[in-house]
Design an enzyme around this catalytic site. Sequence first.
Site, PDB file in Angstrom:
ATOM      1  N   THR A 181     -45.953  -0.379  53.984  1.00  0.00           N
ATOM      2  CA  THR A 181     -47.291  -0.887  54.061  1.00  0.00           C
ATOM      3  C   THR A 181     -47.715  -1.546  55.398  1.00  0.00           C
ATOM      4  O   THR A 181     -48.725  -2.292  55.401  1.00  0.00           O
ATOM      5  CB  THR A 181     -47.965  -1.481  52.668  1.00  0.00           C
ATOM      6  OG1 THR A 181     -47.412  -2.759  52.753  1.00  0.00           O
ATOM      7  CG2 THR A 181     -47.792  -0.769  51.627  1.00  0.00           C
ATOM      8  N   LYS A 211     -56.724   3.380  42.851  1.00  0.00           N
ATOM      9  CA  LYS A 211     -56.472   2.630  41.685  1.00  0.00           C
ATOM     10  C   LYS A 211     -57.759   1.782  41.319  1.00  0.00           C
ATOM     11  O   LYS A 211     -58.122   1.753  40.047  1.00  0.00           O
ATOM     12  CB  LYS A 211     -55.415   1.578  41.624  1.00  0.00           C
ATOM     13  CG  LYS A 211     -53.837   1.997  41.460  1.00  0.00           C
ATOM     14  CD  LYS A 211     -52.823   0.846  41.707  1.00  0.00           C
ATOM     15  CE  LYS A 211     -51.701   1.216  41.591  1.00  0.00           C
ATOM     16  NZ  LYS A 211     -51.315   1.419  40.194  1.00  0.00           N
ATOM     17  N   SER A 244     -56.979 -10.513  51.052  1.00  0.00           N
ATOM     18  CA  SER A 244     -56.209 -11.433  50.278  1.00  0.00           C
ATOM     19  C   SER A 244     -56.457 -12.728  50.501  1.00  0.00           C
ATOM     20  O   SER A 244     -57.061 -13.233  51.390  1.00  0.00           O
ATOM     21  CB  SER A 244     -54.936 -11.127  50.294  1.00  0.00           C
ATOM     22  OG  SER A 244     -54.457  -9.815  50.018  1.00  0.00           O
ATOM     23  N   ASN A 304     -51.388   0.740  57.038  1.00  0.00           N
ATOM     24  CA  ASN A 304     -52.451  -0.334  56.842  1.00  0.00           C
ATOM     25  C   ASN A 304     -52.708  -1.098  58.322  1.00  0.00           C
ATOM     26  O   ASN A 304     -51.965  -1.204  59.219  1.00  0.00           O
ATOM     27  CB  ASN A 304     -51.777  -1.654  56.150  1.00  0.00           C
ATOM     28  CG  ASN A 304     -52.671  -2.531  55.730  1.00  0.00           C
ATOM     29  OD1 ASN A 304     -53.935  -2.480  55.890  1.00  0.00           O
ATOM     30  ND2 ASN A 304     -52.237  -3.588  54.900  1.00  0.00           N
ATOM     31  N   GLU A 318     -56.192 -10.677  61.423  1.00  0.00           N
ATOM     32  CA  GLU A 318     -55.294 -11.746  61.073  1.00  0.00           C
ATOM     33  C   GLU A 318     -54.011 -11.900  61.333  1.00  0.00           C
ATOM     34  O   GLU A 318     -52.990 -12.060  61.228  1.00  0.00           O
ATOM     35  CB  GLU A 318     -55.164 -11.304  59.550  1.00  0.00           C
ATOM     36  CG  GLU A 318     -54.823 -10.149  59.210  1.00  0.00           C
ATOM     37  CD  GLU A 318     -55.094  -9.687  57.691  1.00  0.00           C
ATOM     38  OE1 GLU A 318     -53.830 -10.364  57.212  1.00  0.00           O
ATOM     39  OE2 GLU A 318     -55.454  -8.958  57.087  1.00  0.00           O
ATOM     40  N   HIS A 366     -61.226  -0.828  51.192  1.00  0.00           N
ATOM     41  CA  HIS A 366     -60.008  -1.519  51.935  1.00  0.00           C
ATOM     42  C   HIS A 366     -58.816  -0.462  51.504  1.00  0.00           C
ATOM     43  O   HIS A 366     -58.751  -0.500  50.210  1.00  0.00           O
ATOM     44  CB  HIS A 366     -59.934  -2.878  51.699  1.00  0.00           C
ATOM     45  CG  HIS A 366     -58.681  -3.344  52.310  1.00  0.00           C
ATOM     46  ND1 HIS A 366     -58.325  -3.218  53.414  1.00  0.00           N
ATOM     47  CD2 HIS A 366     -57.561  -4.185  51.648  1.00  0.00           C
ATOM     48  CE1 HIS A 366     -57.173  -3.563  53.671  1.00  0.00           C
ATOM     49  NE2 HIS A 366     -56.688  -4.339  52.725  1.00  0.00           N
ATOM     50  N   CYS A 382     -57.804  -9.199  55.260  1.00  0.00           N
ATOM     51  CA  CYS A 382     -58.232  -7.995  55.830  1.00  0.00           C
ATOM     52  C   CYS A 382     -60.108  -8.082  55.593  1.00  0.00           C
ATOM     53  O   CYS A 382     -60.444  -6.893  55.686  1.00  0.00           O
ATOM     54  CB  CYS A 382     -57.539  -6.854  54.995  1.00  0.00           C
ATOM     55  SG  CYS A 382     -56.044  -6.886  55.120  1.00  0.00           S
ATOM     56  N   ASP A 434     -36.259   6.965  46.799  1.00  0.00           N
ATOM     57  CA  ASP A 434     -36.853   8.194  46.731  1.00  0.00           C
ATOM     58  C   ASP A 434     -38.429   8.442  47.650  1.00  0.00           C
ATOM     59  O   ASP A 434     -39.081   7.507  47.433  1.00  0.00           O
ATOM     60  CB  ASP A 434     -37.306   8.335  45.313  1.00  0.00           C
ATOM     61  CG  ASP A 434     -37.964   9.863  45.050  1.00  0.00           C
ATOM     62  OD1 ASP A 434     -38.167  10.478  45.899  1.00  0.00           O
ATOM     63  OD2 ASP A 434     -37.978  10.210  43.872  1.00  0.00           O
ATOM     64  N   SER A 487     -51.135  -9.173  44.452  1.00  0.00           N
ATOM     65  CA  SER A 487     -51.935  -8.591  45.371  1.00  0.00           C
ATOM     66  C   SER A 487     -52.885  -7.475  44.757  1.00  0.00           C
ATOM     67  O   SER A 487     -53.848  -7.186  45.038  1.00  0.00           O
ATOM     68  CB  SER A 487     -51.429  -8.304  46.700  1.00  0.00           C
ATOM     69  OG  SER A 487     -50.641  -7.339  46.957  1.00  0.00           O
TER      70      SER A 487
HETATM   71  N1  COA Z   1     -42.418   8.917  42.753  1.00  0.00           N
HETATM   72  C1  COA Z   1     -43.436   8.627  42.583  1.00  0.00           C
HETATM   73  N2  COA Z   1     -43.991   7.363  42.372  1.00  0.00           N
HETATM   74  C2  COA Z   1     -42.911   6.614  42.459  1.00  0.00           C
HETATM   75  C3  COA Z   1     -41.771   6.749  42.419  1.00  0.00           C
HETATM   76  C4  COA Z   1     -41.309   7.775  42.913  1.00  0.00           C
HETATM   77  N3  COA Z   1     -39.885   8.196  42.783  1.00  0.00           N
HETATM   78  N4  COA Z   1     -41.114   5.334  42.837  1.00  0.00           N
HETATM   79  C5  COA Z   1     -42.054   4.272  42.477  1.00  0.00           C
HETATM   80  N5  COA Z   1     -43.222   4.996  42.391  1.00  0.00           N
HETATM   81  C6  COA Z   1     -44.422   4.476  42.386  1.00  0.00           C
HETATM   82  C7  COA Z   1     -44.638   3.088  41.186  1.00  0.00           C
HETATM   83  O1  COA Z   1     -44.721   3.726  39.897  1.00  0.00           O
HETATM   84  C8  COA Z   1     -45.820   2.459  41.797  1.00  0.00           C
HETATM   85  O2  COA Z   1     -47.104   3.116  41.432  1.00  0.00           O
HETATM   86  P1  COA Z   1     -48.170   2.084  40.383  1.00  0.00           P
HETATM   87  O3  COA Z   1     -48.581   1.316  41.244  1.00  0.00           O
HETATM   88  O4  COA Z   1     -49.096   3.391  40.317  1.00  0.00           O
HETATM   89  O5  COA Z   1     -47.450   1.886  39.277  1.00  0.00           O
HETATM   90  C9  COA Z   1     -45.802   2.545  43.305  1.00  0.00           C
HETATM   91  O6  COA Z   1     -44.862   3.688  43.355  1.00  0.00           O
HETATM   92  C10 COA Z   1     -45.174   1.326  43.889  1.00  0.00           C
HETATM   93  O7  COA Z   1     -44.102   0.840  43.395  1.00  0.00           O
HETATM   94  P2  COA Z   1     -43.799  -0.453  43.072  1.00  0.00           P
HETATM   95  O8  COA Z   1     -42.702  -0.637  42.334  1.00  0.00           O
HETATM   96  O9  COA Z   1     -44.944  -1.252  42.780  1.00  0.00           O
HETATM   97  O10 COA Z   1     -43.358  -0.894  44.613  1.00  0.00           O
HETATM   98  P3  COA Z   1     -42.994  -2.204  45.216  1.00  0.00           P
HETATM   99  O11 COA Z   1     -42.243  -3.141  44.466  1.00  0.00           O
HETATM  100  O12 COA Z   1     -42.119  -1.757  46.630  1.00  0.00           O
HETATM  101  O13 COA Z   1     -44.244  -2.744  46.078  1.00  0.00           O
HETATM  102  C11 COA Z   1     -46.362  -2.804  47.338  1.00  0.00           C
HETATM  103  C12 COA Z   1     -45.194  -1.840  46.580  1.00  0.00           C
HETATM  104  C13 COA Z   1     -47.496  -2.158  47.848  1.00  0.00           C
HETATM  105  C14 COA Z   1     -46.852  -3.929  46.245  1.00  0.00           C
HETATM  106  C15 COA Z   1     -45.442  -3.518  48.566  1.00  0.00           C
HETATM  107  O14 COA Z   1     -45.343  -2.588  49.503  1.00  0.00           O
HETATM  108  C16 COA Z   1     -46.286  -4.703  49.280  1.00  0.00           C
HETATM  109  O15 COA Z   1     -46.058  -6.049  48.728  1.00  0.00           O
HETATM  110  N6  COA Z   1     -47.047  -4.443  49.991  1.00  0.00           N
HETATM  111  C17 COA Z   1     -48.050  -5.532  50.930  1.00  0.00           C
HETATM  112  C18 COA Z   1     -49.198  -6.032  50.252  1.00  0.00           C
HETATM  113  C19 COA Z   1     -50.160  -5.089  49.843  1.00  0.00           C
HETATM  114  O16 COA Z   1     -50.393  -4.166  50.390  1.00  0.00           O
HETATM  115  N7  COA Z   1     -50.999  -5.217  48.813  1.00  0.00           N
HETATM  116  C20 COA Z   1     -52.021  -4.567  48.550  1.00  0.00           C
HETATM  117  C21 COA Z   1     -53.550  -5.372  47.933  1.00  0.00           C
HETATM  118  S1  COA Z   1     -53.986  -6.225  49.537  1.00  0.00           S
END
Ligand code: COA
Length: 388
Positions: A152, A242, A307, A275, A79, A233, A111, A29, A201
């Site tokens: 990301t 968040k 991280s 990112n 990195e 960051h 980062c 979605d 993370s």
């Molecule tokens: N409409 C609106 N929001 C939606 C949605 C929709 N249809 N479907 C999912 N979402 C939201 C989820 O509720 C979640 O929000 P929340 O975190 O507030 O609960 C968000 O979208 C992401 O969903 P999630 O299931 O966590 O996504 P994912 O398992 O694909 O992982 C990351 C997302 C960012 C963790 C992943 O892309 C990643 O590992 N990135 C690299 C690491 C990173 O950047 N880490 C950050 C800290 S350094």
Amino acid sequence: MNIGIDKINFYVPKFYVDMAKLAEARQVDPNKFLIGIGQTEMAVSPVNQDIVSMGANAAKDIITDEDKKKIGMVIVATESAIDSAKAAAVQVHHLLGIQPFARCFEMKEACYAATPAIQLAKDYLANRPEEKVLVIASDTALYGLQSGGEPTQGAGAVAMMISHNPSILQLNDDAVAYTEDVYDFWRPTGHAYPLVDGALSKDAYIRSFQHSWNEYAKRENTSLADFESLCFHVPFTKMGKKALESIIDDADETTQERLRAGYEDAVYYNRYVGNIYTGSLYLSLISLLENHKLSSGQTIGLFSYGSGSVGEFFSANVVDGYQNHLDIEGHQSALKQRNEVSVEDYETFFKRFDELEFDEQQDKVENDQSIFYLKAINDNIREYHVPE
Ligand code: COA
């Protein structure tokens, strides 16, 4: 002592992919990427923009001949190292024509590394009033096609000139760092992409922010009300939000409103770039400076996170007339004038970047003679185009 950011600039590749289209292609979605993660567009790197050329491109528009004589140290935080021994800073130093009696080296901690680079620059300059330090944060964020981290990704560099009597931000002596050994994101030597536990993370980031902020507030006897705005960051724009929301209830309503509005302005550019790892906090800082109304003397809080993990909270004060030292129009048009690539083309770009595969036809289109770019790699030696 009055030391801080005298000049700041960013460079991003001139290609991007639309996040809604990427979501459709991945049968997700689109609102998950647009709202859930908070990204609208993602910078896509051609094979001829690596951390050296992007870093040099970010620096070239802010560095004068006078600066080249005064820079005593060049630090590249990254990195996405292209070499395990030779520092990218040495190549950047050469490309920019900086005087030879300079220290040049690379720094790493996911980062986070640009932040200790800035703090080191500040300490170095304390006894050297005439010198300047060039700090560059440059990265290509790659997680892999169809991987969990794919939405990301991004690429870009931020260059900052650190000096006495800065024109933009004065850095305060208040940094609080927090270190915790955690495997939330790491890239063992030889791995093309990082290993990442996405959920961990996000938790580790928030925990690091809360520890850094709480300790900072205790040591400095301060509260959120003392800040005009906070910069984070930004691996994706929802992440910093968040973190902010996790502490905002401690503030009065006016402060909450102000910090939330500031946050949106601070992530405006990041939303369209994605990112850029080490440069993400500083791209967000540029976004705040260029899209938010600030007054001289106001305090900005900055949270850096890498991280692994190290977090750091520190503050800086806005310098009178800072707007005159920014390139707001140039930055906004650089973002607007990028070329959209289809998901199919993004995948081709990705593979070419990954395999260092140059394509004569495509490279003719990509090569802008007015910027630095990677021309070729011969015998493992990278050759760059230097603009006139
Ligand atoms: N409409 C609106 N929001 C939606 C949605 C929709 N249809 N479907 C999912 N979402 C939201 C989820 O509720 C979640 O929000 P929340 O975190 O507030 O609960 C968000 O979208 C992401 O969903 P999630 O299931 O966590 O996504 P994912 O398992 O694909 O992982 C990351 C997302 C960012 C963790 C992943 O892309 C990643 O590992 N990135 C690299 C690491 C990173 O950047 N880490 C950050 C800290 S350094």
